[in-house]
Design a protein around this motif. Structure first.
Motif, PDB file in Angstrom:
ATOM      1  N   UNK A 121      13.061  10.090   0.973  1.00 19.91           N
ATOM      2  CA  UNK A 121      12.342   9.427  -0.122  1.00 19.91           C
ATOM      3  C   UNK A 121      10.855   9.291   0.168  1.00 19.91           C
ATOM      4  N   UNK A 122      10.513   9.231   1.455  1.00 19.24           N
ATOM      5  CA  UNK A 122       9.104   9.023   1.841  1.00 19.24           C
ATOM      6  C   UNK A 122       8.395  10.329   2.187  1.00 19.24           C
ATOM      7  N   UNK A 123       9.105  11.447   2.105  1.00 21.41           N
ATOM      8  CA  UNK A 123       8.523  12.738   2.467  1.00 21.41           C
ATOM      9  C   UNK A 123       7.266  13.097   1.675  1.00 21.41           C
ATOM     10  N   UNK A 124       7.118  12.658   0.395  1.00 21.10           N
ATOM     11  CA  UNK A 124       5.871  12.999  -0.311  1.00 21.10           C
ATOM     12  C   UNK A 124       4.605  12.523   0.402  1.00 21.10           C
ATOM     13  N   UNK A 125       4.725  11.513   1.264  1.00 15.86           N
ATOM     14  CA  UNK A 125       3.555  11.011   1.976  1.00 15.86           C
ATOM     15  C   UNK A 125       3.186  11.887   3.174  1.00 15.86           C
ATOM     16  N   UNK A 126       4.132  12.638   3.655  1.00 12.19           N
ATOM     17  CA  UNK A 126       3.922  13.383   4.891  1.00 12.19           C
ATOM     18  C   UNK A 126       2.824  14.432   4.715  1.00 12.19           C
ATOM     19  N   UNK A 127       1.955  14.500   5.707  1.00 13.94           N
ATOM     20  CA  UNK A 127       0.855  15.459   5.682  1.00 13.94           C
ATOM     21  C   UNK A 127      -0.415  14.915   5.065  1.00 13.94           C
ATOM     22  N   UNK A 128      -0.349  13.711   4.471  1.00 16.32           N
ATOM     23  CA  UNK A 128      -1.545  13.148   3.866  1.00 16.32           C
ATOM     24  C   UNK A 128      -2.587  12.837   4.947  1.00 16.32           C
TER      25      UNK A 128
ATOM     26  N   UNK B 277       8.698   5.524  10.130  1.00 18.43           N
ATOM     27  CA  UNK B 277       8.434   4.082  10.170  1.00 18.43           C
ATOM     28  C   UNK B 277       8.415   3.483   8.769  1.00 18.43           C
ATOM     29  N   UNK B 278       7.763   4.166   7.851  1.00 20.88           N
ATOM     30  CA  UNK B 278       7.733   3.678   6.472  1.00 20.88           C
ATOM     31  C   UNK B 278       9.152   3.576   5.914  1.00 20.88           C
ATOM     32  N   UNK B 279       9.946   4.609   6.142  1.00 26.12           N
ATOM     33  CA  UNK B 279      11.316   4.613   5.623  1.00 26.12           C
ATOM     34  C   UNK B 279      12.130   3.474   6.219  1.00 26.12           C
ATOM     35  N   UNK B 280      11.972   3.259   7.499  1.00 28.32           N
ATOM     36  CA  UNK B 280      12.707   2.170   8.152  1.00 28.32           C
ATOM     37  C   UNK B 280      12.296   0.824   7.573  1.00 28.32           C
ATOM     38  N   UNK B 281      10.999   0.632   7.383  1.00 29.08           N
ATOM     39  CA  UNK B 281      10.515  -0.645   6.851  1.00 29.08           C
ATOM     40  C   UNK B 281      11.025  -0.882   5.436  1.00 29.08           C
ATOM     41  N   UNK B 282      11.135   0.188   4.651  1.00 29.02           N
ATOM     42  CA  UNK B 282      11.562   0.061   3.259  1.00 29.02           C
ATOM     43  C   UNK B 282      13.078   0.180   3.087  1.00 29.02           C
ATOM     44  N   UNK B 283      13.771   0.453   4.212  1.00 31.80           N
ATOM     45  CA  UNK B 283      15.227   0.636   4.165  1.00 31.80           C
ATOM     46  C   UNK B 283      15.603   1.718   3.151  1.00 31.80           C
TER      47      UNK B 283
ATOM     48  N   UNK C 274      -6.391   9.111  -5.374  1.00 32.24           N
ATOM     49  CA  UNK C 274      -5.907   7.734  -5.475  1.00 32.24           C
ATOM     50  C   UNK C 274      -4.934   7.326  -4.376  1.00 32.24           C
ATOM     51  N   UNK C 275      -3.912   8.128  -4.035  1.00 31.87           N
ATOM     52  CA  UNK C 275      -2.988   7.683  -2.982  1.00 31.87           C
ATOM     53  C   UNK C 275      -3.683   7.464  -1.639  1.00 31.87           C
TER      54      UNK C 275
ATOM     55  N   UNK D  70       0.841  -1.193   0.000  1.00 27.83           N
ATOM     56  CA  UNK D  70       0.000   0.000   0.000  1.00 27.83           C
ATOM     57  C   UNK D  70       0.887   1.258   0.000  1.00 27.83           C
ATOM     58  N   UNK D  71       1.968   1.191   0.760  1.00 32.00           N
ATOM     59  CA  UNK D  71       2.880   2.336   0.863  1.00 32.00           C
ATOM     60  C   UNK D  71       3.636   2.535  -0.449  1.00 32.00           C
ATOM     61  N   UNK D  72       4.136   1.428  -1.004  1.00 31.88           N
ATOM     62  CA  UNK D  72       4.915   1.557  -2.245  1.00 31.88           C
ATOM     63  C   UNK D  72       4.049   2.083  -3.387  1.00 31.88           C
ATOM     64  N   UNK D  73       2.785   1.625  -3.451  1.00 28.30           N
ATOM     65  CA  UNK D  73       1.895   2.116  -4.507  1.00 28.30           C
ATOM     66  C   UNK D  73       1.541   3.576  -4.298  1.00 28.30           C
ATOM     67  N   UNK D  74       1.198   3.950  -3.054  1.00 27.39           N
ATOM     68  CA  UNK D  74       0.820   5.336  -2.787  1.00 27.39           C
ATOM     69  C   UNK D  74       1.964   6.288  -3.110  1.00 27.39           C
ATOM     70  N   UNK D  75       3.174   5.898  -2.752  1.00 24.50           N
ATOM     71  CA  UNK D  75       4.327   6.747  -3.039  1.00 24.50           C
ATOM     72  C   UNK D  75       4.525   6.915  -4.545  1.00 24.50           C
TER      73      UNK D  75
END
Length: 446
Positions: free
Chosen positions: A78-85, A67-73, A113-114, A11-16
């Protein structure tokens, strides 16, 4: 643990990826059950209230991104686009307590969609578990044929939170009480309980245990009578109740053995002792099958306490449910996989008398004499009405159950009503299928 990060990684990889590709147009996802489990003639819609609470609070903050970044290593950047959603979409859903069937949407989410993608796993988890347990509990209500049922499931559910949900769902379909103190106080359900065998064993005799319990709890009491010898336990309980002048509201509990035969002998003993007002409670591995058998044989049991098998929906512990994209940016979409094909477009369920359902498009006019099941419960990420109540959900359940055909109400070998598809939905499904097949044949991606 954040509810936002309680999700599947994909879900995270697709949303990103959607965000990186600027795919933010409205998407509609439909949550439905493909097939009813064996032994089910219906399902009870449940999980919506918890789902709306989740969506109302949904927000991806700094800690979730970490947490997302840690899980995805991956670097946090790289995961900042998700922040604030946060969730600011629309939800249309079947209210809790309504009966539903295979292929009918329980819920449809329309959001960028995300957002709509990222909430999938949590919503499926809520709806699958709660609908499965509510449906199992509802069958116990049918089997009991008007006799009270109480929930004893907490100690065997798949975790304390599941136990809270089970108690609430049992109350939703008509159980009269729960042993779960937290659920009783949170949801306003009467708390019920007796004693354990360990209590009896802690005293020198059953009689000492019964008298001590009655001294501590001078109101109505229920004695557990099968720790050593059930018939002697009944006789002892009768003697103590008579000596103390206790009767109305009191009871004895049978927890093992041939419950039907023991109940008949216990009833005779209590009546002969002048304790006709003392009730018999039965427990011990019961579910709708055991309850139905005892009712058929005329066992004089006043209340059934059910636990393990209902709290985990033992014979059907999961639902073959899905959360599928049906429209993106105004374009109807569908899946063509063998045995897992979906129908395109946002939908509505039109219910006619006798629980005759038609699944159609959300923008169709309801056929004459029907009602629509899905209603808008969230708009712009906000609830459209106050939280639902157990009383209202129970009323909906009772009305639908009363209208359910007899063959779907059966405990053994029920036959579920089969919804039909509207003409407009059938035509759209054919058109979209042909479009996809044509593009696939031309070597284009779908």
């Amino acid at each position: 643990m954040s509810q936002v990060t309680t999700t599947d990684l994909y879900e995270v990889t697709m949303a990103l990826s959607y965000l990186r590709e600027d795919m933010r147009a409205p998407a509609t996802f439909s949550l439905f059950v493909r097939d009813l489990p064996p032994g089910r003639g219906f399902l009870v819609a449940a999980g919506l209230e918890a789902g709306l609470d989740y969506l109302s609070r949904f927000r991806v903050g700094r800690s979730e991104v970490q947490e997302f970044a840690e899980a995805m290593r991956r670097p946090v950047e790289d995961l900042e686009p998700l922040r604030g959603m946060s969730f600011d979409g629309q939800v249309r859903a079947v209210p809790e307590g309504r009966l539903v069937f295979a292929g009918e949407p329980l819920l449809e989410v329309t959001a960028p969609l995300p957002q709509a993608q990222l909430v999938e796993t949590y919503l499926l988890s809520l709806f699958c578990h709660q609908t499965a347990v509510a449906s199992k509990a509802a069958r116990c209500v049918l089997a009991a044929a008007g006799r009270p049922l109480v929930d004893f499931s907490l100690r065997r559910t798949h975790g304390p939170e599941a136990g809270l949900q089970a108690a609430r769902l049992c109350a939703l379909v008509g159980f009269t009480g729960t042993s779960n103190v937290a659920a009783a106080t949170r949801y306003g359900i009467p708390a019920v309980g007796t004693m354990a065998h360990s209590y009896i064993e802690a005293f020198a005799s059953e009689e000492d245990a019964f008298r001590a319990f009655a001294r501590t709890h001078p109101g109505p009491v229920t004695f557990l009578v099968d720790t050593y010898d059930t018939e002697r336990g009944v006789a002892t309980a009768a003697r103590v109740l008579a000596d103390l002048g206790l009767g109305r509201g009191c009871g004895i509990r049978l927890d093992s053995g041939d419950l039907g035969a023991l109940a008949r002998r216990a009833r005779t003993a209590l009546d002969e002792a002048g304790l006709r007002d003392v009730q018999i409670v039965a427990s011990g591995g019961l579910d709708e099958y055991g309850v139905a058998s005892l009712v058929r044989e005329g066992a004089p049991i006043d209340t059934f306490a059910v636990g393990t098998k209902v709290g985990v929906a033992a014979d059907a512990p999961f639902l073959d449910a899905a959360y599928k994209l049906v429209e993106y940016d105004g374009r109807p979409v569908m899946k063509l996989s063998s045995a897992k094909a979906t129908a395109p477009g946002p939908k509505q369920v039109f219910r006619g008398p006798g629980i005759r359902d038609v699944v159609g498009l959300a923008n169709e006019e309801p056929p004459e004499g029907t009602e629509t099941l899905l209603r808008t419960v969230m708009r712009g990420g906000l609830r459209t009405e106050p939280p639902d109540t157990l009383t209202a959900a129970r009323a909906r359940f009772e009305a639908d159950l009363a209208a359910l055909p007899d063959e779907a109400r059966r405990i053994d070998d029920p036959v579920a009503p089969a919804p039909t598809m509207s003409t407009r939905l059938t035509v759209l499904t054919t058109v979209v299928r042909h479009r996809i097949e044509a593009r696939t044949a031309a070597g284009q991606e779908t």
